[in-house]
Design an enzyme around this catalytic site. Sequence first.
Site, PDB file in Angstrom:
ATOM      1  N   LYS A  52       3.978   2.310 -20.077  1.00 46.00           N
ATOM      2  CA  LYS A  52       4.578   2.936 -18.974  1.00 46.00           C
ATOM      3  C   LYS A  52       3.948   2.675 -17.684  1.00 46.00           C
ATOM      4  O   LYS A  52       4.839   2.386 -16.761  1.00 46.00           O
ATOM      5  CB  LYS A  52       4.452   4.609 -19.052  1.00 46.00           C
ATOM      6  N   LYS A  72      12.112   2.105 -24.139  1.00 46.81           N
ATOM      7  CA  LYS A  72      12.968   2.675 -23.012  1.00 46.81           C
ATOM      8  C   LYS A  72      12.298   2.897 -21.795  1.00 46.81           C
ATOM      9  O   LYS A  72      13.047   2.599 -20.873  1.00 46.81           O
ATOM     10  CB  LYS A  72      13.204   4.306 -23.671  1.00 46.81           C
ATOM     11  N   GLY A  95      10.752  10.539 -25.484  1.00 48.42           N
ATOM     12  CA  GLY A  95      11.264  11.067 -27.192  1.00 48.42           C
ATOM     13  C   GLY A  95      10.377  11.961 -27.496  1.00 48.42           C
ATOM     14  O   GLY A  95      10.889  12.973 -27.929  1.00 48.42           O
ATOM     15  N   ASN A  96       9.220  11.933 -27.111  1.00 46.77           N
ATOM     16  CA  ASN A  96       8.293  13.158 -27.556  1.00 46.77           C
ATOM     17  C   ASN A  96       8.372  14.351 -27.055  1.00 46.77           C
ATOM     18  O   ASN A  96       8.020  15.171 -27.427  1.00 46.77           O
ATOM     19  CB  ASN A  96       6.800  12.621 -27.969  1.00 46.77           C
ATOM     20  N   LYS A  98       6.217  -2.517 -33.262  1.00 54.15           N
ATOM     21  CA  LYS A  98       6.551  -1.275 -32.838  1.00 54.15           C
ATOM     22  C   LYS A  98       6.786  -0.440 -34.247  1.00 54.15           C
ATOM     23  O   LYS A  98       7.595  -0.722 -35.130  1.00 54.15           O
ATOM     24  CB  LYS A  98       7.708  -1.423 -32.189  1.00 54.15           C
TER      25      LYS A  98
END
Lengths: 307, 307
Positions: free
Chosen positions: B264, B206, B9-10, B122
């Site tokens: 990740k 995500k 998203g970044n 979060k």
Amino acid sequence: MRIVVALGGNALLQRGEKPDAVPQIEHVRAAAEALAPIAEQHELIVCHGNGPQVGMLALESENDPALARPYPLDALVAQTQGMIGYWLAQCLRNAGVTKPVLSIVTQTLVDPEDPAFRTPTKFIGSVYDPWTARQLAELHGWTIAPDGERWRRVVPSPEPQRIIEQDSITQLLRHGAVVVCGGGGGAPVTADATGGLHGVEAVVDKDSTAAMLAIAVHADRLLVLTDVPAVLADFGTPQQTPLRSIGLDELAGRHFAAGSMGPKIAACGRFVAVTGGQAAIGALDDAAAVLNGAAGTAITGGVANHG
Amino acid sequence: MRIVVALGGNALLQRGEKPDAVPQIEHVRAAAEALAPIAEQHELIVCHGNGPQVGMLALESENDPALARPYPLDALVAQTQGMIGYWLAQCLRNAGVTKPVLSIVTQTLVDPEDPAFRTPTKFIGSVYDPWTARQLAELHGWTIAPDGERWRRVVPSPEPQRIIEQDSITQLLRHGAVVVCGGGGGAPVTADATGGLHGVEAVVDKDSTAAMLAIAVHADRLLVLTDVPAVLADFGTPQQTPLRSIGLDELAGRHFAAGSMGPKIAACGRFVAVTGGQAAIGALDDAAAVLNGAAGTAITGGVANHG
């Protein structure tokens, strides 16, 4: 049968209701329960409106102090497609639809030379006193117009030409999915000389998009479902009566335009004229009866029956 | 090959940028240009993040005076799926992808007993001074936690179990479409005793959703693309060095957690461990090179190569 349903945005959020999530989810649930039997028995595409929802998001964006400019309408329409598409897919499943239900984010091609771009007519967002409306018009580059005694922003509402995702939608139907698409008429885009797509500041009428899509996918039926049980003859007079059917031959002669009924009848007429299929307008709660002709107003190619 | 890409998203809105539409569309365009060659040659699923976008919409909803309550997170995530999915589909096409590109509004099933619901961790939305954060927590029923010297809302981030639309996504891939789905991790839903789905106040990571989907659709590769060129060993020290690869055997022993790299790496490790496929983390701009192993950090099942 292959059926396209156009579902009114006001059926998801009624006049006078706060635009909160909870009442909308209740309305979507009721809509899904009305549509579930049709979805199970037929191939079904659902196009939904988004008037109150895109109005809310546009206003939030205008008032967001973190933004240099409010979001463009194509992006806001796409936001409403995500939200309403999510609710519809979830509620159709919860209402007993055993087929896969897919909500597709949809782009609708429009013509940059459409006269609507020169004469914006579609109201969007809040009403304002004339002074505030003029201030906002200057600030954001809006066109404004009077809506009754107050003023509102107006945006172009060009005719839909094609849904970019059309072929995939047909393929999904063939493979047994229920497809939610064309929400809010689709995010409006124009094509440049090389075929590149670009969003435009406009909204497409969802009934027009539904009719265009129904023609493109060779649908057997177009159902325009709203919050009124039928088209009324002599609307607004003491003589107003619900019509069982309207023949194509009558569309030019009569005046049905009050409220948003005019565009719905025109969209149905286009579908019937091009395909020879059947179209009907009626209440969402009566969906199954509107489909089989027991409720609502049929738009027919033949001679009208005002029985 | 069948490839799942997780797009940060970044990468769509960089730190310090205003959350306006224009810079985001520019970033989506760059992302689409990096991904287009992969989309043409392979079966491609794109899962995108939505951190800055869902934060913006949540804040707008909290501040909307027309609402009795702000919108729930599942509906806001769905809004971002509509918007970012629209931009990605349009820009992938404009970047030369000749296959159909479909953005699917996606629901992600989570377990209501997931421990994340008891311990929200979060961060979402703006930072506040402690006093304001406490006021907002009381007003909206938030859980809040310190983020550096200031405070923010925290929400549960449960593990994804299944994407509801999974089978249709596989079918679309088989028929030659590029599929954008699982945006923002998917709108989080739980199933009740009768199988009915209901949105929950949570956000799903995500990268976890992308890994879960990559496993479910039997992908050959998982690429986690972000704004850094590789995983760094000894991150934050003068000795920090980019890693060419990390073996599964090393995942438990090392500490990579700084920033958002930990999740990740964990997501890639899960995919590699379950499928024996290959995963890699790298810069979006290097997408093709990360895929063929010439850039980024590979997460491998075998012995690591720190050459």
